[in-house]
Design a protein around this motif. Structure first.
Motif, short mmCIF file in Angstrom:
data_model
loop_
_atom_site.label_atom_id
_atom_site.label_comp_id
_atom_site.label_asym_id
_atom_site.label_seq_id
_atom_site.Cartn_x
_atom_site.Cartn_y
_atom_site.Cartn_z
N ASP A 46 0.81 -1.22 0.00
CA ASP A 46 0.00 0.00 0.00
C ASP A 46 0.84 1.28 0.00
OD1 ASP A 46 0.89 0.16 2.64
OD2 ASP A 46 -1.05 -0.34 3.51
N GLY A 47 2.17 1.15 0.14
CA GLY A 47 3.05 2.31 0.10
C GLY A 47 3.07 3.16 1.36
N ILE A 48 2.35 2.73 2.39
CA ILE A 48 2.30 3.50 3.63
C ILE A 48 3.53 3.19 4.48
CG2 ILE A 48 1.05 3.81 5.82
CD1 ILE A 48 -1.53 3.28 4.26
N TYR A 49 4.11 4.23 5.05
CA TYR A 49 5.25 4.05 5.95
C TYR A 49 4.71 3.67 7.32
CZ TYR A 49 9.90 4.68 7.84
OH TYR A 49 11.13 4.46 8.41
N ARG A 50 5.18 2.57 7.86
CA ARG A 50 4.75 2.09 9.16
C ARG A 50 5.96 2.05 10.10
NH1 ARG A 50 -0.32 0.24 8.05
NH2 ARG A 50 -0.67 -0.39 5.90
N TRP A 51 5.72 2.33 11.35
CA TRP A 51 6.80 2.28 12.34
C TRP A 51 6.31 1.58 13.60
CZ3 TRP A 51 5.58 5.74 16.37
CH2 TRP A 51 4.66 6.74 16.05
N ILE A 52 7.24 0.84 14.18
CA ILE A 52 6.93 0.00 15.33
C ILE A 52 8.06 0.11 16.34
CG2 ILE A 52 5.54 -1.67 14.03
CD1 ILE A 52 8.03 -3.43 13.84
N GLY A 53 7.81 -0.35 17.55
CA GLY A 53 8.88 -0.35 18.53
C GLY A 53 8.39 -0.71 19.91
N ARG A 54 9.22 -0.39 20.87
CA ARG A 54 8.95 -0.66 22.28
C ARG A 54 9.25 0.59 23.09
NH1 ARG A 54 6.21 -5.28 23.50
NH2 ARG A 54 6.91 -6.95 22.18
N GLY A 87 0.21 -0.87 22.59
CA GLY A 87 -0.42 -2.18 22.72
C GLY A 87 -0.13 -2.76 24.09
N ASP A 88 -0.41 -4.04 24.24
CA ASP A 88 -0.18 -4.73 25.51
C ASP A 88 1.31 -4.69 25.87
OD1 ASP A 88 -2.83 -5.46 25.61
OD2 ASP A 88 -2.49 -7.45 24.77
N PRO A 89 1.61 -4.66 27.17
CA PRO A 89 3.01 -4.74 27.57
C PRO A 89 3.52 -6.18 27.43
CG PRO A 89 1.61 -4.63 29.50
CD PRO A 89 0.71 -4.46 28.30
N ASP A 90 4.83 -6.31 27.22
CA ASP A 90 5.42 -7.64 27.16
C ASP A 90 5.75 -8.12 28.58
OD1 ASP A 90 7.79 -6.32 27.89
OD2 ASP A 90 8.75 -6.57 25.94
N PHE A 91 6.43 -9.24 28.67
CA PHE A 91 6.76 -9.85 29.96
C PHE A 91 7.56 -8.91 30.85
CE2 PHE A 91 9.44 -12.70 32.57
CZ PHE A 91 8.44 -13.39 33.23
N TRP A 92 8.32 -7.99 30.27
CA TRP A 92 9.17 -7.06 31.00
C TRP A 92 8.52 -5.70 31.18
CZ3 TRP A 92 10.74 -10.26 27.06
CH2 TRP A 92 11.53 -11.32 27.45
N ASP A 93 7.21 -5.61 30.95
CA ASP A 93 6.44 -4.36 31.10
C ASP A 93 6.88 -3.26 30.14
OD1 ASP A 93 4.66 -5.28 33.02
OD2 ASP A 93 6.00 -4.77 34.67
N ARG A 94 7.30 -3.66 28.93
CA ARG A 94 7.63 -2.69 27.88
C ARG A 94 6.46 -2.71 26.90
NH1 ARG A 94 12.77 -5.03 25.33
NH2 ARG A 94 11.26 -6.70 25.22
N PHE A 95 5.85 -1.55 26.68
CA PHE A 95 4.70 -1.47 25.79
C PHE A 95 5.11 -1.48 24.33
CE2 PHE A 95 2.93 0.16 29.69
CZ PHE A 95 1.66 -0.37 29.68
N ARG A 96 4.35 -2.20 23.51
CA ARG A 96 4.52 -2.13 22.06
C ARG A 96 3.97 -0.79 21.60
NH1 ARG A 96 1.06 -6.43 19.79
NH2 ARG A 96 0.11 -6.37 21.81
N ILE A 97 4.56 -0.27 20.57
CA ILE A 97 4.08 0.99 20.00
C ILE A 97 4.07 0.85 18.49
CG2 ILE A 97 6.37 2.06 19.97
CD1 ILE A 97 4.86 4.66 20.80
N ASN A 98 3.05 1.40 17.84
CA ASN A 98 3.03 1.36 16.38
C ASN A 98 2.28 2.56 15.85
OD1 ASN A 98 0.13 0.56 15.74
ND2 ASN A 98 0.72 -1.09 17.11
N GLY A 99 2.73 2.98 14.69
CA GLY A 99 2.11 4.12 14.02
C GLY A 99 2.25 3.95 12.53
N LYS A 100 1.62 4.84 11.78
CA LYS A 100 1.77 4.79 10.33
C LYS A 100 1.87 6.20 9.79
CE LYS A 100 -3.12 4.27 9.26
NZ LYS A 100 -4.11 3.46 8.58
N SER A 101 2.45 6.29 8.64
CA SER A 101 2.72 7.54 7.95
C SER A 101 3.98 8.17 8.56
CB SER A 101 1.51 8.46 7.99
OG SER A 101 1.61 9.42 6.97
N THR A 102 4.02 9.46 8.70
CA THR A 102 5.24 10.13 9.15
C THR A 102 5.62 9.69 10.56
OG1 THR A 102 4.57 12.04 7.84
CG2 THR A 102 6.30 12.39 9.48
#
Length: 121
Positions: A46-54, A87-102
């Motif tokens: 779809d050409g959309i820039y997506r970003w993820i992380g913790r 999103g939900d935190p992992d086992f170490w209480d680090r939250f997932r994060i995600n976004g799209k576009s810029t």
């Protein structure tokens, strides 16, 4: 005498991150200082820039999120601020994060030589 067996130097799983460092999460109107690690990519379909992380473990953020499974936030870095979802935190209480576009971090705008070759073919 030491023999070089051609072994690559072990890489850190963090070497491919696009941004690691200080940030702030704005949640329910409250800004909480955090550390983040994020990576982005352009989705070829779809050409959309997506970003993820913790987001690094942060008790104040955990308390602000409460029982929410997914919550809209603002991620602010020294580069910029953008909307994202926690999103939900992992086992170490680090939250997932995600976004799209810029993303809230600098992205190279150079076109890879391989991409430009296939675009003109």
């Amino acid at each position: 005498m030491t023999e070089d067996l051609g072994r690559a130097t072990p890489r850190s799983p963090h070497d491919d991150s696009d941004y690691r460092g200080d940030a702030a999460i704005v949640i329910k109107g409250v800004e909480i200082p955090v550390t983040v690690e994020m990576k982005g990519y352009r989705e070829p379909i779809d050409g959309i820039y997506r970003w993820i992380g913790r987001v690094g473990k942060n008790e104040r953020l955990t308390a602000a999120v409460g029982d929410a499974k997914r919550i809209r936030v603002i991620v602010r870095t020294p580069h910029s601020a953008q909307e994202a979802y926690l999103g939900d935190p992992d086992f170490w209480d680090r939250f997932r994060i995600n976004g799209k576009s810029t993303p809230p971090f600098a992205v190279s705008t150079d076109i890879d030589a391989d991409e430009s070759d296939t675009a003109t073919a």
